[in-house]
Write an enzyme that holds these catalytic residues in place. Structure first.
Site, PDB file in Angstrom:
ATOM      1  N   SER A 239       0.855  -1.188   0.000  1.00 53.45           N
ATOM      2  CA  SER A 239       0.000   0.000   0.000  1.00 53.45           C
ATOM      3  C   SER A 239       0.886   1.231   0.000  1.00 53.45           C
ATOM      4  O   SER A 239       2.002   1.205   0.531  1.00 53.45           O
ATOM      5  CB  SER A 239      -0.897   0.015   1.242  1.00 53.45           C
ATOM      6  OG  SER A 239      -1.543   1.272   1.389  1.00 53.45           O
TER       7      SER A 239
ATOM      8  N   TYR B 126      -0.661  -0.036  10.343  1.00 49.57           N
ATOM      9  CA  TYR B 126      -0.951  -0.521   8.989  1.00 49.57           C
ATOM     10  C   TYR B 126       0.207  -0.175   8.051  1.00 49.57           C
ATOM     11  O   TYR B 126       0.689  -1.024   7.290  1.00 49.57           O
ATOM     12  CB  TYR B 126      -2.253   0.098   8.477  1.00 49.57           C
ATOM     13  CG  TYR B 126      -2.629  -0.343   7.083  1.00 49.57           C
ATOM     14  CD1 TYR B 126      -3.110  -1.625   6.851  1.00 49.57           C
ATOM     15  CD2 TYR B 126      -2.511   0.525   5.997  1.00 49.57           C
ATOM     16  CE1 TYR B 126      -3.463  -2.039   5.580  1.00 49.57           C
ATOM     17  CE2 TYR B 126      -2.865   0.123   4.713  1.00 49.57           C
ATOM     18  CZ  TYR B 126      -3.341  -1.161   4.513  1.00 49.57           C
ATOM     19  OH  TYR B 126      -3.683  -1.569   3.239  1.00 49.57           O
TER      20      TYR B 126
END
Length: 249
Positions: A144, A154
């Site tokens: 990501s 994350y």
């Protein structure tokens, strides 16, 4: 039909981008192992692939558990004779906690990292010998753009996945196994919309050179390219598919 006669494992293939990866590979001839924790969704995707004329098997898989990933690799051998491609897509994302690294519940944090970071290692360990026996293969890890944005745990997991991608590319190259990653920008999925406020999404998009959310098709095109022979001299690469959100030099 770039993948006719080949076998692909896609983790987290029960919905969203993972489902699109699985169906995209099937459309181009691959037999697909739908490696998914949610049995109902996994069975649905595998059934839809078969209904469309493809070959697919659902295999219940917890990517954070070594025995489960080993069983997945064995099930792929039993169903289709082995594995040529692996897409490490499974992650905790939709509805995830957005909390400070200093305050997030430690058990949640460890479970999160076990899935989002270590899962790619365990799944690779489960299938790389089969890939080698079949003459080589390719792996795509799902990262990501959050990896470069200080985006909490994350982002940490995705940044670590880049290191995993580079290390595995070095370790597996002599076996003719290529390892790359895709780093999506903000993508229009149910998971994204359940996690990121609409106003924040629009603010992000307004600052990007290509002012739209990504689509699952954008990711599928990139993934299939990296798995295919068209990318036969590409390994250890992190490919941004992000509308120019992150520009690296």
């Amino acid at each position: 039909m770039r993948f006719e006669g080949k076998v692909a494992v896609v983790t987290g293939a029960g919905r969203g981008i993972g489902e699109a990866y699985a169906k995209g590979l099937a459309r181009e001839g691959a037999a697909v192992v739908v490696a998914e924790l949610d049995a109902d969704q996994g069975e649905r995707v595998a059934g839809e692939i078969r209904s469309a004329g493809g070959r697919a098997e659902f295999v219940p898989t917890d990517v954070s558990d070594e025995s489960s990933t080993r069983a997945m690799g064995e099930a792929a051998r039993e169903a289709f004779g082995g594995v040529d491609y692996l897409v490490n897509n499974a992650a905790i994302y939709g509805g995830m906690k957005i909390e400070s690294l200093l305050k997030v519940d430690w058990n949640y944090y460890n479970r999160f990292m076990a899935v989002n970071m270590n899962g790619a290692v365990l799944c690779t360990r489960a299938v790389y010998k089969s890939m080698h026996e079949r003459g080589g293969g390719a792996i795509v890890n799902q990262s990501s753009t959050a990896a470069w944005m200080g985006a909490g745990f994350y982002g940490i997991a995705k940044l670590a996945l880049h290191g995993i991608t580079h290390t595995l590319a070095s370790e597996l190259g002599w076996r003719n196994i290529r390892v790359n990653a895709i780093a999506p920008g903000p993508t229009d999925t149910e998971a994204t919309r359940s996690t990121v406020d609409e106003g924040i999404l629009q603010s992000i998009v307004s600052g990007m050179p290509l002012k739209r959310l990504g689509t699952v098709d954008d990711m599928v095109h990139a993934c299939l390219f990296l798995l295919s022979d068209e990318a036969s001299w590409i390994t250890g690469h992190i490919l941004n598919v992000d509308g120019g959100q992150v520009m690296r030099v």
